[in-house]
Write a protein that holds these residues in place. Structure first.
Motif, PDB file in Angstrom:
ATOM      1  N   GLU A  18       0.841  -1.186   0.000  1.00 31.07           N
ATOM      2  CA  GLU A  18       0.000   0.000   0.000  1.00 31.07           C
ATOM      3  C   GLU A  18       0.879   1.240   0.000  1.00 31.07           C
ATOM      4  OE1 GLU A  18      -3.994  -1.538   2.389  1.00 31.07           O
ATOM      5  OE2 GLU A  18      -2.661  -0.047   3.310  1.00 31.07           O
ATOM      6  N   GLU A  19       0.345   2.321  -0.514  1.00 34.26           N
ATOM      7  CA  GLU A  19       1.109   3.566  -0.496  1.00 34.26           C
ATOM      8  C   GLU A  19       1.249   4.063   0.936  1.00 34.26           C
ATOM      9  OE1 GLU A  19       1.266   7.953  -2.642  1.00 34.26           O
ATOM     10  OE2 GLU A  19      -0.614   6.819  -2.627  1.00 34.26           O
ATOM     11  N   THR A  20       2.420   4.548   1.262  1.00 34.14           N
ATOM     12  CA  THR A  20       2.630   5.103   2.599  1.00 34.14           C
ATOM     13  C   THR A  20       1.884   6.428   2.745  1.00 34.14           C
ATOM     14  OG1 THR A  20       4.634   6.272   1.910  1.00 34.14           O
ATOM     15  CG2 THR A  20       4.904   4.045   2.807  1.00 34.14           C
ATOM     16  N   SER A 249      -1.539   8.504  -7.449  1.00 34.38           N
ATOM     17  CA  SER A 249      -0.521   7.462  -7.407  1.00 34.38           C
ATOM     18  C   SER A 249      -1.151   6.135  -7.042  1.00 34.38           C
ATOM     19  CB  SER A 249       0.545   7.805  -6.367  1.00 34.38           C
ATOM     20  OG  SER A 249       1.432   6.738  -6.195  1.00 34.38           O
ATOM     21  N   PRO A 250      -0.965   5.084  -7.855  1.00 32.61           N
ATOM     22  CA  PRO A 250      -1.522   3.785  -7.518  1.00 32.61           C
ATOM     23  C   PRO A 250      -0.859   3.175  -6.298  1.00 32.61           C
ATOM     24  CG  PRO A 250      -0.114   3.623  -9.443  1.00 32.61           C
ATOM     25  CD  PRO A 250      -0.227   5.092  -9.105  1.00 32.61           C
ATOM     26  N   THR A 251       0.440   3.256  -6.237  1.00 40.26           N
ATOM     27  CA  THR A 251       1.175   2.715  -5.094  1.00 40.26           C
ATOM     28  C   THR A 251       2.428   3.524  -4.893  1.00 40.26           C
ATOM     29  OG1 THR A 251       2.376   1.170  -6.511  1.00 40.26           O
ATOM     30  CG2 THR A 251       0.388   0.323  -5.406  1.00 40.26           C
ATOM     31  N   ASN A 252       3.023   3.375  -3.728  1.00 41.34           N
ATOM     32  CA  ASN A 252       4.293   4.020  -3.429  1.00 41.34           C
ATOM     33  C   ASN A 252       5.325   2.917  -3.280  1.00 41.34           C
ATOM     34  OD1 ASN A 252       6.183   5.877  -2.787  1.00 41.34           O
ATOM     35  ND2 ASN A 252       5.455   6.284  -0.726  1.00 41.34           N
ATOM     36  N   PRO A 253       6.267   2.770  -4.216  1.00 39.17           N
ATOM     37  CA  PRO A 253       7.173   1.636  -4.190  1.00 39.17           C
ATOM     38  C   PRO A 253       8.197   1.714  -3.074  1.00 39.17           C
ATOM     39  CG  PRO A 253       7.810   3.153  -5.916  1.00 39.17           C
ATOM     40  CD  PRO A 253       6.530   3.683  -5.327  1.00 39.17           C
ATOM     41  N   VAL A 254       7.747   1.474  -1.860  1.00 45.61           N
ATOM     42  CA  VAL A 254       8.654   1.463  -0.728  1.00 45.61           C
ATOM     43  C   VAL A 254       9.290   0.086  -0.628  1.00 45.61           C
ATOM     44  CG1 VAL A 254       8.789   1.666   1.771  1.00 45.61           C
ATOM     45  CG2 VAL A 254       7.278   3.165   0.488  1.00 45.61           C
ATOM     46  N   PRO A 255      10.600   0.002  -0.391  1.00 41.70           N
ATOM     47  CA  PRO A 255      11.264  -1.286  -0.318  1.00 41.70           C
ATOM     48  C   PRO A 255      10.629  -2.186   0.733  1.00 41.70           C
ATOM     49  CG  PRO A 255      12.846   0.514  -0.319  1.00 41.70           C
ATOM     50  CD  PRO A 255      11.497   1.129  -0.173  1.00 41.70           C
ATOM     51  N   ALA A 256      10.477  -3.460   0.397  1.00 40.45           N
ATOM     52  CA  ALA A 256       9.899  -4.410   1.341  1.00 40.45           C
ATOM     53  C   ALA A 256      10.851  -4.636   2.502  1.00 40.45           C
ATOM     54  CB  ALA A 256       9.623  -5.736   0.623  1.00 40.45           C
ATOM     55  N   PRO A 257      10.302  -4.770   3.720  1.00 39.72           N
ATOM     56  CA  PRO A 257      11.176  -4.948   4.879  1.00 39.72           C
ATOM     57  C   PRO A 257      11.750  -6.349   4.947  1.00 39.72           C
ATOM     58  CG  PRO A 257       8.889  -5.081   5.538  1.00 39.72           C
ATOM     59  CD  PRO A 257       8.889  -4.745   4.079  1.00 39.72           C
ATOM     60  N   THR A 258      12.949  -6.446   5.460  1.00 45.98           N
ATOM     61  CA  THR A 258      13.545  -7.741   5.699  1.00 45.98           C
ATOM     62  C   THR A 258      13.168  -8.201   7.094  1.00 45.98           C
ATOM     63  OG1 THR A 258      15.539  -6.686   6.531  1.00 45.98           O
ATOM     64  CG2 THR A 258      15.485  -7.214   4.194  1.00 45.98           C
ATOM     65  N   GLU A 259      13.631  -9.372   7.496  1.00 43.82           N
ATOM     66  CA  GLU A 259      13.260  -9.901   8.789  1.00 43.82           C
ATOM     67  C   GLU A 259      13.740  -9.022   9.929  1.00 43.82           C
ATOM     68  OE1 GLU A 259      14.627 -13.856   9.062  1.00 43.82           O
ATOM     69  OE2 GLU A 259      13.263 -14.638   7.544  1.00 43.82           O
TER      70      GLU A 259
END
Length: 277
Positions: A18-20, A249-259
């Motif tokens: 989802e967009e931030t 904006s359809p989405t906000n390409p925020v990097p996916a979090p790691t563990e």
């Protein structure tokens, strides 16, 4: 290509994919850092770029009535602007122009070879455009939108991010509340981490619903910018080219979090390092 970074934290309650959303305090100054990436050798001898910063509605339904909504806001607050610039806190911006009839928009020149930032203030709050019933109304989201042009009015780039604006100190309380709620959740992996900065997302151009299907990127131009005026306003404002739409904006390409809560590949760190001057 361009990068714009708003120095305000993203909400920890934004789900993955989802967009931030970024919370701002009304009338507080926030730094918006601007950079043109790549080779800027062609910008020599005073050559500059022009950028238009505006606050627009995020909700497509409200975009249809944006003109009427802003006109009503202006009639209630005739001597105020919805968006303004804090000049003493801005760096390397020139020929600042504020159209008295477009209270949600400011524009200026800047040199891509210099570190540049503009300090913006949003003077409305998100609940001002919602139907008032019995209190506790949910505020609508806005977008901070940046459109950049050559000084010949050729459109070069657009980007935006989603924001909500609260009364003074309200954004800080909302961030704190969101963090407390996230600490109690058992499905934290479904949510994005909160970042200290907000990266504006590059946008594709959509027609504004109030206009004809043809997108007009070459509206009547204004007189060429000439004299830098870093600390003064231009009293003879002329209308600037407008993309005749609000950006969605359809989405906000925020990097996916790691563990461990970081972003994969250090993408956010790379973005931020380019602006830590």
């Amino acid at each position: 290509s361009f990068q714009y970074i708003l120095c305000a934290a993203t909400s920890p309650a934004s789900k993955i994919n989802e967009e931030t959303v970024t919370y701002l305090n009304q009338r507080q100054s926030y730094e918006l850092r601007m950079k043109r990436l790549g080779d800027n050798s062609s910008f020599q001898g005073g050559d500059q770029l022009k950028s238009v910063v505006r606050v627009v509605f995020h909700d497509r339904r409200l975009q249809y009535t944006e003109y009427e909504q802003l006109a009503q806001w202006k009639s209630i607050r005739p001597n105020e602007r919805l968006l303004d610039i804090d000049i003493p806190l801005s760096v390397n911006i020139y020929d600042i122009r504020k159209d008295p009839t477009a209270v949600n928009k400011v524009e200026f020149l800047w040199d891509p070879n210099k570190d540049t930032s503009v300090a913006i203030q949003v003077h409305c709050i998100s609940t001002e455009f919602t139907a008032h019933r019995h209190g506790g109304e949910k505020g609508i989201p806005f977008r901070i939108q940046v459109d950049s042009y050559s000084t010949e009015d050729e459109h070069l780039h657009s980007a935006s991010c989603q924001i909500k604006v609260f009364k003074p100190k309200g954004a800080d309380r909302k961030i704190k509340t969101d963090r407390e709620k996230m600490e109690k959740k058992t499905d934290k992996d479904k949510y994005q981490p909160s970042y200290e900065y907000t990266i504006l997302t590059e946008e594709y151009l959509y027609d504004h619903p109030r206009t004809s299907p043809q997108l007009n990127l070459c509206a009547p131009t204004e007189a060429a910018f000439s004299s830098p005026a870093n600390n003064s306003y231009n009293s003879s404002f002329q209308s600037t080219p407008d993309l005749n739409r609000s950006l969605q904006s359809p989405t906000n390409p925020v990097p996916a979090p790691t563990e461990d809560g970081g972003d994969k590949g250090g993408t956010m760190e790379v973005f931020m390092n380019t602006f830590l001057y």
